[in-house]
Write a protein that holds these residues in place. Structure first.
Motif, PDB file in Angstrom:
ATOM      1  N   ASN A   1      28.022   2.707 -11.546  1.00  0.00           N
ATOM      2  CA  ASN A   1      28.974   1.828 -10.870  1.00  0.00           C
ATOM      3  C   ASN A   1      28.486   1.359  -9.504  1.00  0.00           C
ATOM      4  N   LYS A   2      27.247   1.732  -9.100  1.00  0.00           N
ATOM      5  CA  LYS A   2      26.662   1.306  -7.818  1.00  0.00           C
ATOM      6  C   LYS A   2      27.429   1.831  -6.623  1.00  0.00           C
ATOM      7  N   ALA A   3      28.088   2.991  -6.786  1.00  0.00           N
ATOM      8  CA  ALA A   3      28.879   3.535  -5.677  1.00  0.00           C
ATOM      9  C   ALA A   3      28.197   4.700  -4.982  1.00  0.00           C
ATOM     10  N   LYS A   4      27.323   5.396  -5.680  1.00  0.00           N
ATOM     11  CA  LYS A   4      26.692   6.605  -5.150  1.00  0.00           C
ATOM     12  C   LYS A   4      25.536   6.243  -4.230  1.00  0.00           C
ATOM     13  N   ASN A   5      25.506   6.878  -3.070  1.00  0.00           N
ATOM     14  CA  ASN A   5      24.475   6.579  -2.077  1.00  0.00           C
ATOM     15  C   ASN A   5      23.232   7.439  -2.301  1.00  0.00           C
ATOM     16  N   THR A   6      22.536   7.175  -3.410  1.00  0.00           N
ATOM     17  CA  THR A   6      21.235   7.780  -3.640  1.00  0.00           C
ATOM     18  C   THR A   6      20.214   7.119  -2.724  1.00  0.00           C
ATOM     19  N   THR A   7      19.015   7.655  -2.651  1.00  0.00           N
ATOM     20  CA  THR A   7      17.997   6.996  -1.825  1.00  0.00           C
ATOM     21  C   THR A   7      17.613   5.638  -2.398  1.00  0.00           C
ATOM     22  N   LEU A   8      17.916   5.399  -3.678  1.00  0.00           N
ATOM     23  CA  LEU A   8      17.662   4.085  -4.269  1.00  0.00           C
ATOM     24  C   LEU A   8      18.586   3.021  -3.695  1.00  0.00           C
ATOM     25  N   MET A   9      19.673   3.463  -3.030  1.00  0.00           N
ATOM     26  CA  MET A   9      20.633   2.522  -2.463  1.00  0.00           C
ATOM     27  C   MET A   9      20.452   2.336  -0.962  1.00  0.00           C
ATOM     28  N   ASN A  10      19.555   3.073  -0.317  1.00  0.00           N
ATOM     29  CA  ASN A  10      19.436   2.972   1.134  1.00  0.00           C
ATOM     30  C   ASN A  10      17.995   3.103   1.634  1.00  0.00           C
ATOM     31  N   TYR A  11      17.472   4.325   1.702  1.00  0.00           N
ATOM     32  CA  TYR A  11      16.140   4.503   2.287  1.00  0.00           C
ATOM     33  C   TYR A  11      15.045   3.726   1.549  1.00  0.00           C
ATOM     34  N   LEU A  12      15.065   3.744   0.221  1.00  0.00           N
ATOM     35  CA  LEU A  12      13.990   3.096  -0.527  1.00  0.00           C
ATOM     36  C   LEU A  12      14.024   1.564  -0.398  1.00  0.00           C
ATOM     37  N   PRO A  13      15.175   0.916  -0.612  1.00  0.00           N
ATOM     38  CA  PRO A  13      15.188  -0.531  -0.377  1.00  0.00           C
ATOM     39  C   PRO A  13      14.939  -0.887   1.085  1.00  0.00           C
ATOM     40  N   ASP A  14      15.339  -0.008   2.013  1.00  0.00           N
ATOM     41  CA  ASP A  14      15.033  -0.266   3.415  1.00  0.00           C
ATOM     42  C   ASP A  14      13.527  -0.251   3.640  1.00  0.00           C
ATOM     43  N   ALA A  15      12.828   0.692   3.022  1.00  0.00           N
ATOM     44  CA  ALA A  15      11.363   0.718   3.116  1.00  0.00           C
ATOM     45  C   ALA A  15      10.788  -0.562   2.532  1.00  0.00           C
ATOM     46  N   TRP A  16      11.319  -0.980   1.381  1.00  0.00           N
ATOM     47  CA  TRP A  16      10.851  -2.211   0.736  1.00  0.00           C
ATOM     48  C   TRP A  16      11.135  -3.431   1.609  1.00  0.00           C
ATOM     49  N   ASN A  17      12.309  -3.440   2.243  1.00  0.00           N
ATOM     50  CA  ASN A  17      12.641  -4.542   3.152  1.00  0.00           C
ATOM     51  C   ASN A  17      11.609  -4.680   4.272  1.00  0.00           C
ATOM     52  N   HIS A  18      11.022  -3.557   4.670  1.00  0.00           N
ATOM     53  CA  HIS A  18      10.063  -3.559   5.774  1.00  0.00           C
ATOM     54  C   HIS A  18       8.615  -3.556   5.301  1.00  0.00           C
ATOM     55  N   GLY A  19       8.407  -3.888   4.025  1.00  0.00           N
ATOM     56  CA  GLY A  19       7.045  -4.133   3.554  1.00  0.00           C
ATOM     57  C   GLY A  19       6.395  -3.031   2.749  1.00  0.00           C
ATOM     58  N   ALA A  20       7.055  -1.907   2.562  1.00  0.00           N
ATOM     59  CA  ALA A  20       6.454  -0.832   1.766  1.00  0.00           C
ATOM     60  C   ALA A  20       6.278  -1.285   0.317  1.00  0.00           C
ATOM     61  N   GLU A  21       5.204  -0.820  -0.304  1.00  0.00           N
ATOM     62  CA  GLU A  21       4.943  -1.104  -1.713  1.00  0.00           C
ATOM     63  C   GLU A  21       5.277   0.151  -2.523  1.00  0.00           C
ATOM     64  N   ILE A  22       6.044  -0.022  -3.574  1.00  0.00           N
ATOM     65  CA  ILE A  22       6.562   1.104  -4.356  1.00  0.00           C
ATOM     66  C   ILE A  22       6.042   1.011  -5.782  1.00  0.00           C
ATOM     67  N   PHE A  23       5.476   2.116  -6.268  1.00  0.00           N
ATOM     68  CA  PHE A  23       4.898   2.147  -7.608  1.00  0.00           C
ATOM     69  C   PHE A  23       5.477   3.330  -8.384  1.00  0.00           C
ATOM     70  N   CYS A  24       5.977   3.053  -9.586  1.00  0.00           N
ATOM     71  CA  CYS A  24       6.578   4.090 -10.423  1.00  0.00           C
ATOM     72  C   CYS A  24       5.635   4.520 -11.535  1.00  0.00           C
ATOM     73  N   GLN A  25       6.004   5.630 -12.193  1.00  0.00           N
ATOM     74  CA  GLN A  25       5.233   6.231 -13.281  1.00  0.00           C
ATOM     75  C   GLN A  25       3.842   6.648 -12.824  1.00  0.00           C
ATOM     76  N   ALA A  26       3.713   6.976 -11.548  1.00  0.00           N
ATOM     77  CA  ALA A  26       2.451   7.445 -10.978  1.00  0.00           C
ATOM     78  C   ALA A  26       2.611   8.913 -10.622  1.00  0.00           C
ATOM     79  N   ALA A  27       2.245   9.801 -11.546  1.00  0.00           N
ATOM     80  CA  ALA A  27       2.395  11.245 -11.357  1.00  0.00           C
ATOM     81  C   ALA A  27       1.153  11.793 -10.674  1.00  0.00           C
ATOM     82  N   VAL A  28       1.311  12.222  -9.437  1.00  0.00           N
ATOM     83  CA  VAL A  28       0.158  12.696  -8.671  1.00  0.00           C
ATOM     84  C   VAL A  28      -0.288  14.054  -9.187  1.00  0.00           C
ATOM     85  N   SER A  29      -1.576  14.179  -9.413  1.00  0.00           N
ATOM     86  CA  SER A  29      -2.170  15.434  -9.867  1.00  0.00           C
ATOM     87  C   SER A  29      -2.597  16.298  -8.690  1.00  0.00           C
TER      88      SER A  29
END
Length: 802
Positions: A213-241
């Motif tokens: 319902n887009k109501a829960k304040n996960t980091t996907l709703m605040n810190y992560l898009p804020d990082a993206w807003n400021h130019g951070a590049e985000i890559f998924c399915q990258a499991a660090v060994s």
């Protein structure tokens, strides 16, 4: 809500700051470093799952489970619910962009001051408790927006029942509504403080299976898009060994998971960074650091020690006389919610706070909770069976027990929103354990937790006694965690793991210092100045409360000190807003391919259609044992464009192995795959083109350019040869303008082609019918007669959301 993750083929060769993980530690690190003007990349092992795509049925939830147990791993490596099975201490964490914040219960409470008086914390933390740490708490609240369930909200029966328990336990003064990271307001234009669409809570109760319902304040709703807003590049399915020290920074080795690369035993990819911030969560960060130590990185012997389950205790007040309404709506969300379905409310709304008790082991919080609707139907058989075997039932009279049976039968016949399950309270305790768990890598190189006797410690016994009292106040049957029994040697489950990379004064006590910098030896205070850990793994003690706010405060503090040490300024100004265009989700397709062959540096002509020359290079490479192979994932985010566009573009990412060029596997980025592009130089010929950059660990760049030649008038007997033979030219540098270094030929082996077919996945299909149609359409276009021979392998593959 738009996606913020980039295709992994777009990852750069080098970043100033690289963050591993996207929970509270990782989200904060990425946001603050991007706000400091740094070039930042974030790697997340899970997928980017947007609200609306979280599992809301039992079938969908089952698909999202992955299990780590002694015999290995079961399920998808990108499954949202990541369960670690051990002999004594089990752990559930989240896997996805947002980490465990996606599936937690949102409670934002500070740890009590006495926690930081413990000498296991470094002195600097204790000294800064009212300054830097206080600032960290404040900044975390500013971003996460915690607030209690509103007084004027719909009445919640589970909250009222919890207050009744507190009253009858003599703890009325310790009962209050918890601050939770949930939005209850209608925001201007439905946009929050970082420009993300957000709606008010609809009281569905499905917080811990992912908020649709887009109501829960996960980091996907605040810190992560804020990082993206400021130019951070985000890559998924990258499991660090693991992480490796390089002369000019760090090499971070990762595997592109969820693509089928493991079917080919493919090597890891890597990316370089000046500063690495490990924030993969308590289990993830410890595992990465243990593997790094195993690979030769000098670290403290305290690594893996001081694990805490945060004294987590799970229990149920089953079949009470009170209506609880503790089962989430699942797929019966508004407007499909039945009219008689009462509101559940956020997962946790209230607490009995007993942290001021005299004895350390008796300090704890008791919170009520809700069960996601996706698994609601499982609750009756599980709780009813466990209640019969180990439940504590204070109902004395025949009539009371008869009523219990009636409620149980009602739930059985009419479902979990009635009867015994409707009257079941879920409890979660956080308390103080002794933080003496130990994490190690087993013979299969997977993380294990060893902690004999943790389930019989005093805090666990006291906690279960108190939950029995809370249930007795509701005239119910207390059912402890089903695995907390003699049969399972009193094993317990934690959803709040802490420790493993704990902070302290020096390397004889800890793994990192108070700033999160990693100690560079087994003793002393020397550190790797540009290697940090900041997440729950650095916390050296149990907290006896939900840890998310303290993890956030510690991480905010660490990033402030990192910036200050380098003379950087973090701009904390809010609001922030997206600066990049929204990318629309379209039907896409993905597969992973391996090709092997030989390559020779004796043939340095530019790419041509003179196929015999390539064959000569192949034979020379074979004679010299100069092998070449790649494993790449081809990914089109627009199937329609892939088929209809004359150049048929798709992306590629993976690894290239060529000992003649580099002694170690190279990372492939910025790859472009063209499917059956018309080749104007030869009438009636189409090419499948493979063009990609390959980066060696020493920083050397190579450009791999290759094609498959598919004549339209070929014999049916040549279909396999034409579509499985790749003619290769390699250039120095990042494009075809560089020096030609050699040529060769690669082939697909039939067994690898079969594996390749099983890696094919459709993304963003709205139904199984659409998925099947997409696979069939691509298959027919891709291989014609070959499709008729091999296409059946694809039947039964499930659509996977990105």
């Amino acid at each position: 809500m738009s996606r913020i993750a980039s295709p992994i083929d777009q990852i750069a060769q080098h970043y100033e700051v690289l963050v591993i993980g996207s929970g509270y530690g990782g989200g904060i690190a990425a946001s603050r470093m991007a706000r400091a003007g740094r070039r930042v990349a974030l790697l997340e092992r899970g997928k980017e799952i947007l609200p609306g795509d979280y599992p809301n049925t039992l079938v969908k939830a089952a698909e999202q489970f992955q299990l780590h147990e002694p015999n290995g791993h079961i399920g998808s490596r990108t499954g949202l619910f990541d369960f670690h099975v051990n002999a004594q201490q089990n752990v559930l964490v989240g896997c996805g962009l947002g980490g465990t914040s996606l599936i937690n219960a949102n409670v934002s409470l500070e740890a009590k001051p006495y926690v930081f008086d413990d000498t296991r914390w470094p002195l600097s933390i204790r000294e800064h408790r009212d300054t830097l740490l206080k600032d960290g708490y404040a900044r975390a609240r500013e971003m996460l927006k915690p607030n209690p369930y509103p007084e004027n909200g719909a009445a919640l029966t589970k909250t009222a029942a919890h207050q009744q328990s507190a009253n009858k336990m003599g703890q009325a003064k310790e009962f209050y509504r918890t601050p939770i990271n949930v939005n209850f307001e209608t925001l201007p234009n439905n946009k929050n403080h970082v420009g993300v669409e957000q709606l008010p809570c609809n009281n569905c109760g499905d917080c811990v299976s992912g908020c649709n319902n887009k109501a829960k304040n996960t980091t996907l709703m605040n810190y992560l898009p804020d990082a993206w807003n400021h130019g951070a590049e985000i890559f998924c399915q990258a499991a660090v060994s693991h992480i490796e020290k390089a002369a000019d920074g760090w090499l971070v080795h990762y595997q592109y998971v969820g693509t089928g690369r493991e079917k080919f035993d493919a090597p890891t990819q890597f990316v370089k960074a000046d500063i690495v911030i490990v924030s993969a969560g308590t289990l993830g960060s410890t595992e990465i650091m243990l593997r790094s130590q195993q690979k030769g990185l000098l670290l403290s012997d305290q690594l893996g020690l001081h694990f805490s389950g945060n004294g987590d205790i799970l229990g149920f007040g089953f079949n009470t006389t009170q209506k609880i309404n503790g089962i989430g709506f699942g797929d019966n969300q508004p407007p499909n919610k039945p009219a008689d379905r009462l509101p559940v409310g956020p997962c946790i709304t209230s607490v009995i706070d007993m942290r001021d008790q005299a004895k350390y082991e008796h300090r704890m919080v008791i919170e009520e909770g809700s069960i996601p609707g996706a698994i609601g139907k499982l609750m009756l058989p599980m709780l009813s069976t466990t209640a019969d075997l180990m439940g504590k039932n204070d109902a004395r009279s025949f009539m009371d027990r008869a009523k219990q049976k009636v409620r149980a039968w009602t739930s059985l016949w009419r479902g979990p929103y009635t009867g015994a399950i409707q009257n079941t309270q879920t409890y979660l305790i956080m308390s103080h354990d002794d933080s003496k768990g130990r994490m190690v890598l087993d013979a299969k190189n997977q993380l294990r937790i060893d902690w004999p006797g943790v389930g019989t410690a005093e805090n666990v016994e006291v906690g279960n006694t108190r939950l029995n009292a809370a249930t007795k106040a509701l005239d119910g049957i207390y059912v402890p965690n089903p695995i907390w029994s003699d049969l399972f040697k009193h094993a317990i489950v934690s959803v709040h793991p802490l420790g493993g990379c704990v902070m302290g004064e020096d390397a004889t006590q800890a793994v990192v210092n108070h700033k999160g910098q990693v100690f560079s030896g087994k003793s002393g205070t020397a550190v790797y100045e540009n290697l940090y850990v900041t997440d729950g793994s650095v916390i050296p003690t149990s907290l006896a409360v939900n840890p998310l706010l303290t993890i956030s405060a510690i991480s905010e503090r660490a990033m402030q000190l990192l910036a200050q040490d380098r003379g950087w300024t973090i701009d904390y100004t809010l609001p922030s807003a997206p600066k990049r265009p929204v990318v629309e989700d379209k039907l896409g397709i993905q597969f992973t391919e391996t090709m092997t062959g030989y390559f020779s540096t004796a043939f340095t002509q530019a790419a041509s259609t003179n196929l015999p020359v390539y064959e000569q290079a192949y034979q020379r490479g074979k004679a010299d044992d100069s092998t070449m192979s790649f494993t790449v994932t081809v990914d089109s985010d627009d199937l329609e464009k892939l088929i209809s566009d004359p150049k048929h573009p798709a992306t590629m990412a993976g690894t290239l192995t060529a000992p003649a060029l580099s002694s170690k596997p190279m990372t492939v980025t910025h790859g472009v795959f063209n499917l059956f592009e018309v080749y104007p130089e030869q009438v009636g010929v189409r090419h499948m083109n493979y063009n990609m950059r390959a980066i060696a660990e020493d920083g050397s760049n190579y450009y791999f350019s290759a094609f498959k030649s598919v004549p339209s008038d070929h014999s049916p007997f040549k279909i396999w040869h034409d579509t499985s033979t790749l003619y290769v030219t390699v250039y120095r540098g990042s494009d075809k303008t560089g020096e030609v270094l050699g040529s060769g030929v690669l082939h697909i082996q039939p067994t690898d082609f079969v594996k390749q077919m099983t890696t094919m996945k459709v993304s963003n299909a709205k139904s199984e019918q659409e998925r099947i149609a997409a696979v069939a359409r691509f298959g027919k276009y891709f291989a014609g007669v070959l499709w008729e021979n091999y296409g059946g392998i694809l039947a039964g593959k499930h659509d996977e959301k990105p």
